[in-house]
Design a protein around this motif. Structure first.
Motif, PDB file in Angstrom:
ATOM      1  N   UNK A   6       0.827  -1.209   0.000  1.00 42.75           N
ATOM      2  CA  UNK A   6       0.000   0.000   0.000  1.00 42.75           C
ATOM      3  C   UNK A   6       0.862   1.261   0.000  1.00 42.75           C
ATOM      4  N   UNK A   7       0.461   2.233  -0.824  1.00 47.29           N
ATOM      5  CA  UNK A   7       1.170   3.505  -0.891  1.00 47.29           C
ATOM      6  C   UNK A   7       2.501   3.451  -1.616  1.00 47.29           C
ATOM      7  N   UNK A   8       2.822   2.373  -2.268  1.00 45.17           N
ATOM      8  CA  UNK A   8       4.117   2.213  -2.939  1.00 45.17           C
ATOM      9  C   UNK A   8       4.176   2.949  -4.275  1.00 45.17           C
ATOM     10  N   UNK A   9       5.394   3.226  -4.715  1.00 45.26           N
ATOM     11  CA  UNK A   9       5.625   3.884  -6.001  1.00 45.26           C
ATOM     12  C   UNK A   9       5.951   2.813  -7.044  1.00 45.26           C
ATOM     13  N   UNK A  10       4.926   2.405  -7.782  1.00 49.61           N
ATOM     14  CA  UNK A  10       5.039   1.335  -8.774  1.00 49.61           C
ATOM     15  C   UNK A  10       4.943   1.896 -10.188  1.00 49.61           C
ATOM     16  N   UNK A  11       5.322   3.152 -10.350  1.00 46.51           N
ATOM     17  CA  UNK A  11       5.263   3.875 -11.619  1.00 46.51           C
ATOM     18  C   UNK A  11       5.914   3.062 -12.729  1.00 46.51           C
ATOM     19  N   UNK A  12       5.174   2.824 -13.811  1.00 47.50           N
ATOM     20  CA  UNK A  12       5.626   2.099 -14.995  1.00 47.50           C
ATOM     21  C   UNK A  12       6.078   0.664 -14.699  1.00 47.50           C
ATOM     22  N   UNK A  13       5.605   0.103 -13.604  1.00 44.14           N
ATOM     23  CA  UNK A  13       5.965  -1.279 -13.272  1.00 44.14           C
ATOM     24  C   UNK A  13       5.348  -2.262 -14.254  1.00 44.14           C
ATOM     25  N   UNK A  14       6.028  -3.364 -14.489  1.00 42.57           N
ATOM     26  CA  UNK A  14       5.521  -4.399 -15.383  1.00 42.57           C
ATOM     27  C   UNK A  14       4.972  -5.543 -14.537  1.00 42.57           C
ATOM     28  N   UNK A  15       3.641  -5.628 -14.497  1.00 43.64           N
ATOM     29  CA  UNK A  15       2.955  -6.680 -13.762  1.00 43.64           C
ATOM     30  C   UNK A  15       2.157  -7.556 -14.717  1.00 43.64           C
ATOM     31  N   UNK A  16       2.530  -7.535 -15.988  1.00 41.54           N
ATOM     32  CA  UNK A  16       1.823  -8.341 -16.985  1.00 41.54           C
ATOM     33  C   UNK A  16       2.020  -9.824 -16.671  1.00 41.54           C
ATOM     34  N   UNK A  17       0.990 -10.601 -16.970  1.00 41.31           N
ATOM     35  CA  UNK A  17       0.975 -12.049 -16.768  1.00 41.31           C
ATOM     36  C   UNK A  17       1.096 -12.464 -15.299  1.00 41.31           C
ATOM     37  N   UNK A  18       1.040 -11.530 -14.391  1.00 45.37           N
ATOM     38  CA  UNK A  18       1.185 -11.829 -12.971  1.00 45.37           C
ATOM     39  C   UNK A  18      -0.101 -12.443 -12.416  1.00 45.37           C
ATOM     40  N   UNK A  19       0.032 -13.395 -11.527  1.00 42.74           N
ATOM     41  CA  UNK A  19      -1.123 -13.972 -10.845  1.00 42.74           C
ATOM     42  C   UNK A  19      -0.951 -13.745  -9.357  1.00 42.74           C
TER      43      UNK A  19
END
Length: 170
Positions: A45-58
């Motif tokens: 929560x509240x993290x900086x995930x700017x432009x993170x790649x979470x594709x195909x993640x489960x």
């Protein structure tokens, strides 16, 4: 060689100060360790995930409330029951993702791509949906949606909405 007068140096300083305050704020870079944490299936929560790649993640049941996911790639991910409440999801690409019973309450999804996304049971209470593309999205059992929100988004003939709600064509 002539030295600048004290008043000339002061004028130069004032000009630099004016220019510095007129420039846009720098973009906060992503936090690689926080992105890795989420990719490992942990809440952030509240993290900086700017432009993170979470594709195909489960993952399931993550808490990403108030997280900055702007321009992140969530395509073809499965993130059921994930909390995105009050998160920054502007310009996110979530093509073909599955967000069953996810919570988007108060989130900013401006210009997000939810083409072909499965959103059954998702909660959109108070979410900003300006420019969101819901073409082909399955959201018949989504909650918290209003006609006003959907009037700012778009979809197509394959978009499935709850009740009598309608969405403009893209």
């Amino acid at each position: 060689m002539t030295r600048p007068s004290p008043s000339g140096a002061l004028g130069l300083f004032a000009a630099v100060l004016v220019l510095a305050t007129a420039l846009p704020e720098p973009v906060m870079a992503q936090n690689a360790s926080q992105i890795a944490r989420v990719r490992a299936g942990q809440s952030c929560p509240g993290c900086n995930l700017f432009q993170g790649d979470f594709s195909y993640m489960e993952a399931r049941g993550l808490n990403l409330s108030r997280a900055r996911l702007r321009q992140a790639n969530l395509s073809l991910s499965v993130m059921n029951r994930t909390r995105f409440t009050n998160a920054d999801l502007r310009d996110v690409d979530a093509y073909g993702a599955v967000f069953s019973s996810a919570r988007f309450g108060g989130a900013n999804l401006t210009n997000a791509n939810f083409v072909g996304t499965y959103l059954e049971g998702a909660d959109f209470s108070g979410a900003r949906l300006d420019g969101v593309n819901f073409s082909g999205a399955q959201m018949q059992r989504a909650t918290g949606l209003t006609q006003r929100q959907l009037d700012r988004a778009c979809g197509d003939a394959e978009t499935r909405l709850p009740g009598s709600l309608r969405i403009p064509a893209c």
